[in-house]
Write a protein that holds these residues in place. Structure first.
Motif, PDB file in Angstrom:
ATOM      1  N   ARG A  32       0.824  -1.210   0.000  1.00 55.12           N
ATOM      2  CA  ARG A  32       0.000   0.000   0.000  1.00 55.12           C
ATOM      3  C   ARG A  32       0.854   1.255   0.000  1.00 55.12           C
ATOM      4  O   ARG A  32       0.390   2.334  -0.387  1.00 55.12           O
ATOM      5  N   LYS A  33       2.088   1.138   0.458  1.00 56.31           N
ATOM      6  CA  LYS A  33       2.987   2.290   0.521  1.00 56.31           C
ATOM      7  C   LYS A  33       3.991   2.228  -0.622  1.00 56.31           C
ATOM      8  O   LYS A  33       4.382   1.157  -1.089  1.00 56.31           O
ATOM      9  N   GLN A  34       4.425   3.402  -1.047  1.00 56.45           N
ATOM     10  CA  GLN A  34       5.425   3.475  -2.093  1.00 56.45           C
ATOM     11  C   GLN A  34       6.785   3.026  -1.563  1.00 56.45           C
ATOM     12  O   GLN A  34       7.053   3.071  -0.365  1.00 56.45           O
ATOM     13  N   LEU A  35       7.639   2.625  -2.478  1.00 49.09           N
ATOM     14  CA  LEU A  35       9.009   2.286  -2.120  1.00 49.09           C
ATOM     15  C   LEU A  35       9.727   3.567  -1.712  1.00 49.09           C
ATOM     16  O   LEU A  35       9.669   4.575  -2.433  1.00 49.09           O
ATOM     17  N   PRO A  36      10.375   3.588  -0.529  1.00 44.19           N
ATOM     18  CA  PRO A  36      11.103   4.794  -0.130  1.00 44.19           C
ATOM     19  C   PRO A  36      12.074   5.236  -1.218  1.00 44.19           C
ATOM     20  O   PRO A  36      12.713   4.413  -1.878  1.00 44.19           O
ATOM     21  N   VAL A  37      12.150   6.547  -1.430  1.00 42.22           N
ATOM     22  CA  VAL A  37      12.979   7.086  -2.509  1.00 42.22           C
ATOM     23  C   VAL A  37      14.427   6.611  -2.392  1.00 42.22           C
ATOM     24  O   VAL A  37      15.050   6.229  -3.384  1.00 42.22           O
ATOM     25  N   ALA A  38      14.959   6.625  -1.174  1.00 45.07           N
ATOM     26  CA  ALA A  38      16.349   6.197  -0.984  1.00 45.07           C
ATOM     27  C   ALA A  38      16.526   4.721  -1.334  1.00 45.07           C
ATOM     28  O   ALA A  38      17.538   4.327  -1.914  1.00 45.07           O
ATOM     29  N   ALA A  39      15.539   3.896  -0.986  1.00 41.55           N
ATOM     30  CA  ALA A  39      15.600   2.471  -1.319  1.00 41.55           C
ATOM     31  C   ALA A  39      15.500   2.276  -2.826  1.00 41.55           C
ATOM     32  O   ALA A  39      16.175   1.412  -3.405  1.00 41.55           O
ATOM     33  N   GLU A  40      14.652   3.077  -3.461  1.00 40.34           N
ATOM     34  CA  GLU A  40      14.529   2.997  -4.919  1.00 40.34           C
ATOM     35  C   GLU A  40      15.858   3.320  -5.592  1.00 40.34           C
ATOM     36  O   GLU A  40      16.276   2.646  -6.539  1.00 40.34           O
ATOM     37  N   ARG A  41      16.539   4.344  -5.081  1.00 40.47           N
ATOM     38  CA  ARG A  41      17.859   4.680  -5.628  1.00 40.47           C
ATOM     39  C   ARG A  41      18.857   3.554  -5.386  1.00 40.47           C
ATOM     40  O   ARG A  41      19.688   3.245  -6.243  1.00 40.47           O
ATOM     41  N   SER A  42      18.775   2.940  -4.208  1.00 42.29           N
ATOM     42  CA  SER A  42      19.706   1.865  -3.873  1.00 42.29           C
ATOM     43  C   SER A  42      19.531   0.663  -4.788  1.00 42.29           C
ATOM     44  O   SER A  42      20.494  -0.036  -5.099  1.00 42.29           O
ATOM     45  N   LEU A  43      18.291   0.429  -5.235  1.00 43.59           N
ATOM     46  CA  LEU A  43      17.995  -0.722  -6.086  1.00 43.59           C
ATOM     47  C   LEU A  43      17.991  -0.371  -7.577  1.00 43.59           C
ATOM     48  O   LEU A  43      17.661  -1.211  -8.408  1.00 43.59           O
ATOM     49  N   ALA A  44      18.380   0.854  -7.904  1.00 44.44           N
ATOM     50  CA  ALA A  44      18.284   1.333  -9.287  1.00 44.44           C
ATOM     51  C   ALA A  44      19.089   0.484 -10.270  1.00 44.44           C
ATOM     52  O   ALA A  44      18.721   0.363 -11.439  1.00 44.44           O
ATOM     53  N   GLY A  45      20.158  -0.131  -9.803  1.00 47.37           N
ATOM     54  CA  GLY A  45      20.962  -0.969 -10.686  1.00 47.37           C
ATOM     55  C   GLY A  45      20.244  -2.210 -11.159  1.00 47.37           C
ATOM     56  O   GLY A  45      20.690  -2.880 -12.097  1.00 47.37           O
ATOM     57  N   HIS A  46      19.116  -2.533 -10.519  1.00 55.28           N
ATOM     58  CA  HIS A  46      18.331  -3.709 -10.899  1.00 55.28           C
ATOM     59  C   HIS A  46      16.959  -3.309 -11.435  1.00 55.28           C
ATOM     60  O   HIS A  46      16.004  -4.097 -11.371  1.00 55.28           O
ATOM     61  N   ALA A  47      16.858  -2.086 -11.969  1.00 61.35           N
ATOM     62  CA  ALA A  47      15.558  -1.533 -12.367  1.00 61.35           C
ATOM     63  C   ALA A  47      14.811  -2.431 -13.355  1.00 61.35           C
ATOM     64  O   ALA A  47      13.574  -2.540 -13.293  1.00 61.35           O
ATOM     65  N   GLU A  48      15.528  -3.086 -14.244  1.00 60.67           N
ATOM     66  CA  GLU A  48      14.861  -3.922 -15.245  1.00 60.67           C
ATOM     67  C   GLU A  48      14.249  -5.177 -14.630  1.00 60.67           C
ATOM     68  O   GLU A  48      13.355  -5.791 -15.236  1.00 60.67           O
ATOM     69  N   SER A  49      14.716  -5.567 -13.449  1.00 59.86           N
ATOM     70  CA  SER A  49      14.207  -6.783 -12.801  1.00 59.86           C
ATOM     71  C   SER A  49      13.285  -6.485 -11.630  1.00 59.86           C
ATOM     72  O   SER A  49      12.838  -7.408 -10.958  1.00 59.86           O
ATOM     73  N   LEU A  50      13.002  -5.208 -11.398  1.00 65.87           N
ATOM     74  CA  LEU A  50      12.201  -4.814 -10.242  1.00 65.87           C
ATOM     75  C   LEU A  50      10.929  -4.101 -10.675  1.00 65.87           C
ATOM     76  O   LEU A  50      10.964  -3.184 -11.493  1.00 65.87           O
ATOM     77  N   GLY A  51       9.799  -4.547 -10.118  1.00 65.70           N
ATOM     78  CA  GLY A  51       8.517  -3.883 -10.343  1.00 65.70           C
ATOM     79  C   GLY A  51       7.865  -3.559  -9.023  1.00 65.70           C
ATOM     80  O   GLY A  51       8.071  -4.268  -8.031  1.00 65.70           O
ATOM     81  N   VAL A  52       7.104  -2.480  -8.977  1.00 66.11           N
ATOM     82  CA  VAL A  52       6.400  -2.081  -7.764  1.00 66.11           C
ATOM     83  C   VAL A  52       4.939  -1.861  -8.103  1.00 66.11           C
ATOM     84  O   VAL A  52       4.609  -1.111  -9.032  1.00 66.11           O
ATOM     85  N   VAL A  53       4.057  -2.518  -7.369  1.00 68.09           N
ATOM     86  CA  VAL A  53       2.615  -2.357  -7.542  1.00 68.09           C
ATOM     87  C   VAL A  53       2.045  -1.819  -6.240  1.00 68.09           C
ATOM     88  O   VAL A  53       2.207  -2.437  -5.191  1.00 68.09           O
ATOM     89  N   GLN A  54       1.402  -0.673  -6.324  1.00 64.48           N
ATOM     90  CA  GLN A  54       0.825  -0.066  -5.128  1.00 64.48           C
ATOM     91  C   GLN A  54      -0.632  -0.481  -5.008  1.00 64.48           C
ATOM     92  O   GLN A  54      -1.430  -0.300  -5.930  1.00 64.48           O
ATOM     93  N   GLY A  55      -0.988  -1.076  -3.884  1.00 63.79           N
ATOM     94  CA  GLY A  55      -2.362  -1.528  -3.682  1.00 63.79           C
ATOM     95  C   GLY A  55      -2.571  -2.048  -2.280  1.00 63.79           C
ATOM     96  O   GLY A  55      -1.617  -2.355  -1.567  1.00 63.79           O
TER      97      GLY A  55
END
Length: 326
Positions: A32-55
């Motif tokens: 239900r919550k968005q991925l923290p911005v800092a965590a998103e930056r930390s995982l940016a190297g795997h962006a093609e393998s990472l998806g986030v669904v808010q619900g």
């Protein structure tokens, strides 16, 4: 593998996502919550393998659509981690989110032939048994007391019953006292680790003053994530329940002193008689968890002890200090 983590933008979920992505898996975080911005930056190297669904975890239609797109494994990590305040004010929600919300997910997993489901339970499921035994193994009789403990124990039994009825590879893990990067509190989590509270005081430029030493078999989030990854990747686990712990007890005071030693000017100590402290303990002391099942079957043992975890979290805190409390 394609792995969906429910509760994926939470503390444990983010650590697990990082571990799974580093091991080459594709990960979808549902929360239900968005991925923290800092965590998103930390995982940016795997962006093609990472998806986030808010619900919402109660949105069965959206959940069914996420699972229906295809996944090999599911991690049930969405939960209300409740202390006494939430027990009093959100009793029905604890049971709704921690137990009943899993039902549609399990049914969808069965319908779409998901290979494995892992339910993230808690050492809290042992309940009062933690004060009666010196070591808690997976076969130790449980005596859950709090609504959180009851909900976690019920979730384990529910997952196991679904596995029995449909002959599926579903299992649960009991996590010991977890701490580490990306930990935060919120409306569904009011029991922060002592380590989080110590860092909160350090971030405010205050000494960390503990009411008690806080002796537990703490486990660093990176170790907990690695253990879950091992179970996700295992060909066929022999059991439906596994303890995940460091296997060694040490105090939060000892950890805080080790952390403070890396940062001149910081101090961690026990409160003097009558001295007030904002740091709070959550729950009574309990016996440590046995990790022999994980060790014997998979050769897994925690890599981080007291000093190692203090050093590792120190590096993370130095980099993310401004974001660590948001």
């Amino acid at each position: 593998m394609r792995v969906v983590i429910f509760g994926g933008t939470g503390f444990v979920g983010v650590n697990l996502a990082g571990t799974l992505l580093a091991r080459g898996h594709q990960v979808t975080l549902y929360d239900r919550k968005q991925l923290p911005v800092a965590a998103e930056r930390s995982l940016a190297g795997h962006a093609e393998s990472l998806g986030v669904v808010q619900g919402e975890i109660t949105d069965t239609e959206r959940i069914g659509a996420v699972i229906g797109k295809g996944c090999d494994a599911i991690v049930l990590g969405a939960a209300i981690t409740a202390g006494e305040h939430l027990e009093r004010t959100a009793t029905e929600s604890i049971l709704q989110i921690n137990v009943l919300a899993q039902m549609p997910i399990l049914k969808a997993a069965i319908r779409h032939r998901v290979r494995r489901v892992i339910n993230l339970s808690s050492a809290a499921a042992y309940g009062a048994a933690g004060q009666r035994y010196q070591l808690l193994g997976e076969q130790t009789p449980c005596d859950p007391v709090s609504f959180y403990a009851l909900s976690k124990f019920a979730s384990e039994r529910s997952v196991a019953r679904h596995a029995d009825l449909w002959d599926r590879d579903f299992l649960s893990v009991r996590l010991s006292a977890v701490f580490g990067p990306w930990e935060r509190i919120g409306k569904v989590r009011d029991t922060p680790s002592l380590q989080f509270q110590i860092l909160a005081e350090f971030s405010r430029g205050e000494p960390a003053i503990l009411p008690q030493p806080g002796l537990k078999d703490w486990i660093y989030a990176a170790d907990a994530a690695e253990a879950v990854a091992v179970l996700l990747e295992a060909e066929r686990p022999r059991h439906r329940l596994y303890n995940i712990s460091s296997g060694t007890a040490w105090s939060a005071l000892q950890w805080g002193e080790a952390f403070a030693a890396l940062h001149p000017g910081l101090q961690c100590r026990l409160a003097t008689p009558g001295e007030k402290t904002v740091i709070k303990l959550h729950g009574p002391d309990r016996a440590p968890l046995s990790i022999e099942r994980m060790a014997q079957e998979f050769g897994w043992r925690a890599r981080f002890g007291c000093a190692d975890s203090a050093a590792d979290l120190s590096s993370w805190w130095t980099k993310h200090r401004e974001e660590s409390l948001t």
